[in-house]
Design an enzyme around this catalytic site. Structure first.
Site, PDB file in Angstrom:
ATOM      1  N   SER A 164     -18.739  27.408 -33.235  1.00  0.00           N
ATOM      2  CA  SER A 164     -19.226  26.045 -33.420  1.00  0.00           C
ATOM      3  C   SER A 164     -20.536  26.099 -34.192  1.00  0.00           C
ATOM      4  O   SER A 164     -21.249  27.110 -34.179  1.00  0.00           O
ATOM      5  CB  SER A 164     -19.454  25.378 -32.063  1.00  0.00           C
ATOM      6  OG  SER A 164     -20.160  24.166 -32.203  1.00  0.00           O
ATOM      7  N   TYR A 177     -22.840  24.903 -23.512  1.00  0.00           N
ATOM      8  CA  TYR A 177     -21.825  24.970 -24.575  1.00  0.00           C
ATOM      9  C   TYR A 177     -22.384  25.653 -25.814  1.00  0.00           C
ATOM     10  O   TYR A 177     -21.725  26.498 -26.419  1.00  0.00           O
ATOM     11  CB  TYR A 177     -21.350  23.561 -24.909  1.00  0.00           C
ATOM     12  CG  TYR A 177     -20.274  23.515 -25.972  1.00  0.00           C
ATOM     13  CD1 TYR A 177     -18.978  23.891 -25.667  1.00  0.00           C
ATOM     14  CD2 TYR A 177     -20.559  23.087 -27.258  1.00  0.00           C
ATOM     15  CE1 TYR A 177     -17.973  23.850 -26.628  1.00  0.00           C
ATOM     16  CE2 TYR A 177     -19.569  23.036 -28.233  1.00  0.00           C
ATOM     17  CZ  TYR A 177     -18.280  23.419 -27.910  1.00  0.00           C
ATOM     18  OH  TYR A 177     -17.299  23.385 -28.877  1.00  0.00           O
TER      19      TYR A 177
END
Length: 281
Positions: A164, A177
């Protein structure tokens, strides 16, 4: 049918995709199936992958759906054996399972903005943080342990992880995350090195901001206007738009093609509409 960005022939290849019940990896499953691959679509949501497989078969492609828990080695090994029986040994593994959890997310961007009754950094739930790390990191490690065995036997194969843009610069509110995806980028490089002598390549893509069912309410009001957070995201994105899931397919097909990307391993490729390139000034 989807409009493929690249015409690459994956005929004869068995492609295993975790998280295939979701938006991104469901599109990847379709792309590989249309490119001639035999696709094993894995997800904890059995209904979603069975439906995907049924749709692709109706269109004349090869896809089987399997219920799999990426956090349970026994579940993965059982699916591994089923895939070998139904489709053959794995040639390409897409580690797409992952995600965040509200218990590991703060309500405020900055501690000095914390309000009574809100969830601040000091209120983050340890079990929630642990779940996010397990889902993203172990959810990549365990499927790789299960399916990369086939590639070692063949002395060839490709692993593609999903990192990501949070791995490069962490976003506010989602510390677990962001850190977990940074771990995926690091793990991708580790795997690339570890398997280099076996003929296996390992890379990752790092998607920028996408709109999905999970985050739509955070990015847009009910009337379709952007929220304050959405406005900040777009202001920091030079192309002034979100990334579409279909825009991940070109890089995916390219990196998984042994001829086109034969010397590419250990790479984490951003697909972010310019977000990482912009300093904010």
């Amino acid at each position: 049918m989807i409009d493929l960005p690249l015409n690459i022939d994956f005929s004869g290849k068995v492609v295993v995709i975790t998280g295939a019940g979701g938006l991104i990896c469901g599109a990847m499953a379709r792309a590989f199936a249309q490119s001639g691959a035999k696709v094993a679509a894995l997800d904890l949501n059995e209904e979603a992958v069975k439906k995907l497989a049924q749709e692709l078969k109706a269109e004349g492609f090869c896809c089987e759906g399997y219920k799999a828990n990426v956090l349970e080695s026994e579940s993965l090994e059982a699916v591994h054996q089923a895939v070998r029986k139904d489709l053959g040994p794995c040639d390409i593994l897409i580690n797409g399972a992952g995600g965040n959890n509200p218990r590991a997310t703060t309500d405020n961007e900055y501690q000095h903005e914390a309000r009574e009754g809100g969830k601040s950094f000091f209120d983050l739930d340890a079990a929630g943080v642990d779940f996010v790390f397990k889902l993203n990191f172990q959810g990549t490690l365990l499927p790789t342990q299960a399916f990369a065995k086939d590639m070692v036997e063949k002395k060839a194969g490709c692993i593609l992880n999903i990192s990501s843009m949070n791995a490069y610069t962490p976003l506010t509110k989602i510390p677990a995350y962001s850190a977990a995806k940074a771990g995926i980028s690091n793990f991708t490089q580790w795997l690339a090195t570890h398997f280099a002598g076996t003929g296996i390549r390992c890379n990752a893509i790092a998607p920028g901001f996408l709109v999905s069912a999970q985050n739509r309410s955070l990015l847009f009001h009910e009337d379709g206007t952007p929220t304050a957070r959405s406005a900040k995201i777009l202001k920091g994105t030079p192309m002034d738009r979100y990334v579409d899931a279909s825009e991940l397919l070109g890089a995916t097909l390219f990196l998984c093609n042994d001829k086109a990307a034969s010397a590419i391993t250990g790479v984490v490729l951003p697909i972010d509409a310019g977000f990482a390139a912009y300093s904010g000034v």
